[in-house]
Design a protein around this motif. Sequence first.
Motif, PDB file in Angstrom:
ATOM      1  N   ARG A 177      15.200 -12.904  13.949  1.00 31.02           N
ATOM      2  CA  ARG A 177      16.445 -12.568  13.248  1.00 31.02           C
ATOM      3  C   ARG A 177      16.223 -12.282  11.764  1.00 31.02           C
ATOM      4  O   ARG A 177      16.943 -12.753  10.893  1.00 31.02           O
ATOM      5  N   ARG A 178      15.196 -11.471  11.496  1.00 30.53           N
ATOM      6  CA  ARG A 178      14.928 -10.979  10.153  1.00 30.53           C
ATOM      7  C   ARG A 178      14.922  -9.455  10.186  1.00 30.53           C
ATOM      8  O   ARG A 178      14.645  -8.841  11.231  1.00 30.53           O
ATOM      9  N   MET A 179      15.223  -8.845   9.053  1.00 33.04           N
ATOM     10  CA  MET A 179      15.140  -7.391   8.914  1.00 33.04           C
ATOM     11  C   MET A 179      14.287  -7.063   7.705  1.00 33.04           C
ATOM     12  O   MET A 179      14.314  -7.786   6.698  1.00 33.04           O
ATOM     13  N   GLN A 180      13.517  -5.981   7.812  1.00 33.51           N
ATOM     14  CA  GLN A 180      12.681  -5.535   6.699  1.00 33.51           C
ATOM     15  C   GLN A 180      13.019  -4.084   6.356  1.00 33.51           C
ATOM     16  O   GLN A 180      12.953  -3.205   7.219  1.00 33.51           O
ATOM     17  N   PHE A 181      13.386  -3.860   5.105  1.00 28.45           N
ATOM     18  CA  PHE A 181      13.726  -2.539   4.601  1.00 28.45           C
ATOM     19  C   PHE A 181      12.505  -1.988   3.860  1.00 28.45           C
ATOM     20  O   PHE A 181      12.046  -2.585   2.882  1.00 28.45           O
ATOM     21  N   PHE A 182      11.976  -0.851   4.305  1.00 30.35           N
ATOM     22  CA  PHE A 182      10.791  -0.268   3.682  1.00 30.35           C
ATOM     23  C   PHE A 182      11.190   0.470   2.400  1.00 30.35           C
ATOM     24  O   PHE A 182      12.100   1.307   2.411  1.00 30.35           O
ATOM     25  N   VAL A 183      10.487   0.156   1.316  1.00 31.40           N
ATOM     26  CA  VAL A 183      10.740   0.781   0.016  1.00 31.40           C
ATOM     27  C   VAL A 183       9.407   1.160  -0.619  1.00 31.40           C
ATOM     28  O   VAL A 183       8.339   0.814  -0.112  1.00 31.40           O
ATOM     29  N   LEU A 184       9.471   1.842  -1.736  1.00 28.85           N
ATOM     30  CA  LEU A 184       8.248   2.234  -2.434  1.00 28.85           C
ATOM     31  C   LEU A 184       7.455   1.006  -2.876  1.00 28.85           C
ATOM     32  O   LEU A 184       8.037  -0.040  -3.179  1.00 28.85           O
ATOM     33  N   ARG A 233       0.853  -1.199   0.000  1.00 30.44           N
ATOM     34  CA  ARG A 233       0.000   0.000   0.000  1.00 30.44           C
ATOM     35  C   ARG A 233       0.888   1.249   0.000  1.00 30.44           C
ATOM     36  O   ARG A 233       1.206   1.761  -1.060  1.00 30.44           O
ATOM     37  N   THR A 234       1.286   1.715   1.160  1.00 28.65           N
ATOM     38  CA  THR A 234       2.183   2.880   1.198  1.00 28.65           C
ATOM     39  C   THR A 234       3.642   2.468   1.119  1.00 28.65           C
ATOM     40  O   THR A 234       4.515   3.303   0.906  1.00 28.65           O
ATOM     41  N   PHE A 235       3.918   1.185   1.294  1.00 29.65           N
ATOM     42  CA  PHE A 235       5.291   0.694   1.158  1.00 29.65           C
ATOM     43  C   PHE A 235       5.284  -0.810   0.912  1.00 29.65           C
ATOM     44  O   PHE A 235       4.325  -1.508   1.231  1.00 29.65           O
ATOM     45  N   ASP A 236       6.378  -1.303   0.313  1.00 29.28           N
ATOM     46  CA  ASP A 236       6.697  -2.722   0.286  1.00 29.28           C
ATOM     47  C   ASP A 236       7.850  -2.915   1.262  1.00 29.28           C
ATOM     48  O   ASP A 236       8.446  -1.940   1.733  1.00 29.28           O
ATOM     49  N   ALA A 237       8.188  -4.160   1.570  1.00 31.52           N
ATOM     50  CA  ALA A 237       9.295  -4.425   2.482  1.00 31.52           C
ATOM     51  C   ALA A 237      10.183  -5.513   1.904  1.00 31.52           C
ATOM     52  O   ALA A 237       9.682  -6.531   1.410  1.00 31.52           O
ATOM     53  N   ILE A 238      11.486  -5.290   1.951  1.00 33.32           N
ATOM     54  CA  ILE A 238      12.445  -6.300   1.523  1.00 33.32           C
ATOM     55  C   ILE A 238      12.935  -7.010   2.768  1.00 33.32           C
ATOM     56  O   ILE A 238      13.578  -6.421   3.628  1.00 33.32           O
ATOM     57  N   ASP A 239      12.624  -8.290   2.864  1.00 27.29           N
ATOM     58  CA  ASP A 239      12.858  -9.096   4.057  1.00 27.29           C
ATOM     59  C   ASP A 239      14.108  -9.957   3.856  1.00 27.29           C
ATOM     60  O   ASP A 239      14.180 -10.759   2.922  1.00 27.29           O
ATOM     61  N   VAL A 240      15.103  -9.779   4.745  1.00 27.06           N
ATOM     62  CA  VAL A 240      16.372 -10.502   4.623  1.00 27.06           C
ATOM     63  C   VAL A 240      16.816 -11.002   6.001  1.00 27.06           C
ATOM     64  O   VAL A 240      16.328 -10.525   7.031  1.00 27.06           O
ATOM     65  N   PRO A 241      17.766 -11.937   6.062  1.00 26.42           N
ATOM     66  CA  PRO A 241      18.290 -12.365   7.355  1.00 26.42           C
ATOM     67  C   PRO A 241      18.975 -11.209   8.070  1.00 26.42           C
ATOM     68  O   PRO A 241      19.528 -10.300   7.433  1.00 26.42           O
ATOM     69  N   LEU A 288      18.412   0.020  -3.554  1.00 26.71           N
ATOM     70  CA  LEU A 288      18.927  -0.777  -2.443  1.00 26.71           C
ATOM     71  C   LEU A 288      19.241  -2.217  -2.793  1.00 26.71           C
ATOM     72  O   LEU A 288      19.898  -2.916  -2.019  1.00 26.71           O
ATOM     73  N   ILE A 289      18.781  -2.681  -3.936  1.00 27.90           N
ATOM     74  CA  ILE A 289      18.856  -4.117  -4.223  1.00 27.90           C
ATOM     75  C   ILE A 289      20.285  -4.624  -4.330  1.00 27.90           C
ATOM     76  O   ILE A 289      20.579  -5.763  -3.920  1.00 27.90           O
ATOM     77  N   SER A 290      21.208  -3.828  -4.841  1.00 29.71           N
ATOM     78  CA  SER A 290      22.575  -4.317  -5.009  1.00 29.71           C
ATOM     79  C   SER A 290      23.242  -4.657  -3.668  1.00 29.71           C
ATOM     80  O   SER A 290      23.727  -5.779  -3.500  1.00 29.71           O
ATOM     81  N   PRO A 291      23.287  -3.734  -2.696  1.00 31.19           N
ATOM     82  CA  PRO A 291      23.891  -4.110  -1.412  1.00 31.19           C
ATOM     83  C   PRO A 291      23.130  -5.202  -0.680  1.00 31.19           C
ATOM     84  O   PRO A 291      23.742  -6.041  -0.003  1.00 31.19           O
ATOM     85  N   LEU A 292      21.803  -5.247  -0.836  1.00 26.78           N
ATOM     86  CA  LEU A 292      21.032  -6.293  -0.176  1.00 26.78           C
ATOM     87  C   LEU A 292      21.323  -7.662  -0.797  1.00 26.78           C
ATOM     88  O   LEU A 292      21.537  -8.652  -0.086  1.00 26.78           O
ATOM     89  N   ALA A 293      21.335  -7.731  -2.116  1.00 26.82           N
ATOM     90  CA  ALA A 293      21.609  -8.995  -2.792  1.00 26.82           C
ATOM     91  C   ALA A 293      23.035  -9.458  -2.516  1.00 26.82           C
ATOM     92  O   ALA A 293      23.279 -10.649  -2.275  1.00 26.82           O
ATOM     93  N   TYR A 294      23.972  -8.538  -2.533  1.00 30.67           N
ATOM     94  CA  TYR A 294      25.369  -8.882  -2.257  1.00 30.67           C
ATOM     95  C   TYR A 294      25.510  -9.471  -0.858  1.00 30.67           C
ATOM     96  O   TYR A 294      26.168 -10.499  -0.663  1.00 30.67           O
ATOM     97  N   ALA A 295      24.866  -8.843   0.122  1.00 31.04           N
ATOM     98  CA  ALA A 295      24.957  -9.320   1.499  1.00 31.04           C
ATOM     99  C   ALA A 295      24.293 -10.688   1.651  1.00 31.04           C
ATOM    100  O   ALA A 295      24.819 -11.571   2.331  1.00 31.04           O
ATOM    101  N   CYS A 296      23.139 -10.873   1.009  1.00 31.93           N
ATOM    102  CA  CYS A 296      22.462 -12.176   1.090  1.00 31.93           C
ATOM    103  C   CYS A 296      23.252 -13.257   0.367  1.00 31.93           C
ATOM    104  O   CYS A 296      23.233 -14.420   0.769  1.00 31.93           O
TER     105      CYS A 296
END
Length: 220
Positions: A134-141, A99-107, A205-213
């Motif tokens: 032990r999950r993190m969610q990054f709020f994005v558009l 709705r107002t945001f999506d969330a990218i969920d990673v370890p 944000l996807i590049s640093p998130l994908a690299y870390a995962c």
Amino acid sequence: MEETIGVTSAAQIPKQRGEALQDTAVRYAEERHWDVFPGTWMESHEGVPRCSCGEEDCPSPGAHPAREDWATQATGSATVARRLWSKQPTASILLPTGRTFDAIDVPETAGFLALARMERMELTLGPVTCTPDRRMQFFVLPGATAKVPDLIRKLGWPPATLDLVARGEGAYVAAPPTRFGTRGAAQWARRPTPANRWLPDVEELISPLAYACGREPRNA
């Protein structure tokens, strides 16, 4: 990093101030214009803490939707939010994504690694949550769920090999200070502030998130 997050546990249900939960839910609707809805809560059953859903082995005790039609119950009205939590003051605070945001969920380990890299790169960041599981969610558009698979492929990874999930329409995240049973509470790794009211696009944000995962095994 803005905060250091620790996962806590307790032998009994940690006390929750219903008024604080209600006020927080109202503030999310009023100040951030986020839709909110009340989820389950913790109860004592014969002296044993248990999720209000009644399942003894509930995977997210006190931190999941209490009804199947939760999507229609979610509201961006502060007045309605106050009324909903007045009916069950200890209900968890859940935020529908898509709705107002999506969330990218990673370890969590990948999330903190990516967060440190993003800050060095001086990227624009939105709020980020950290949960006791032990999950993190990054709020994005909104709209990230449709973009993420192709973005990951362009970076050289098959999407299924990364423990990275885009939460959009039909999903939700637990908002601080929602508690996950006796395991602890959802917390902010980066709090909502006036400075991060405008959310980044997932492409930023996807590049640093994908690299870390990609540095840790899938489902580690």
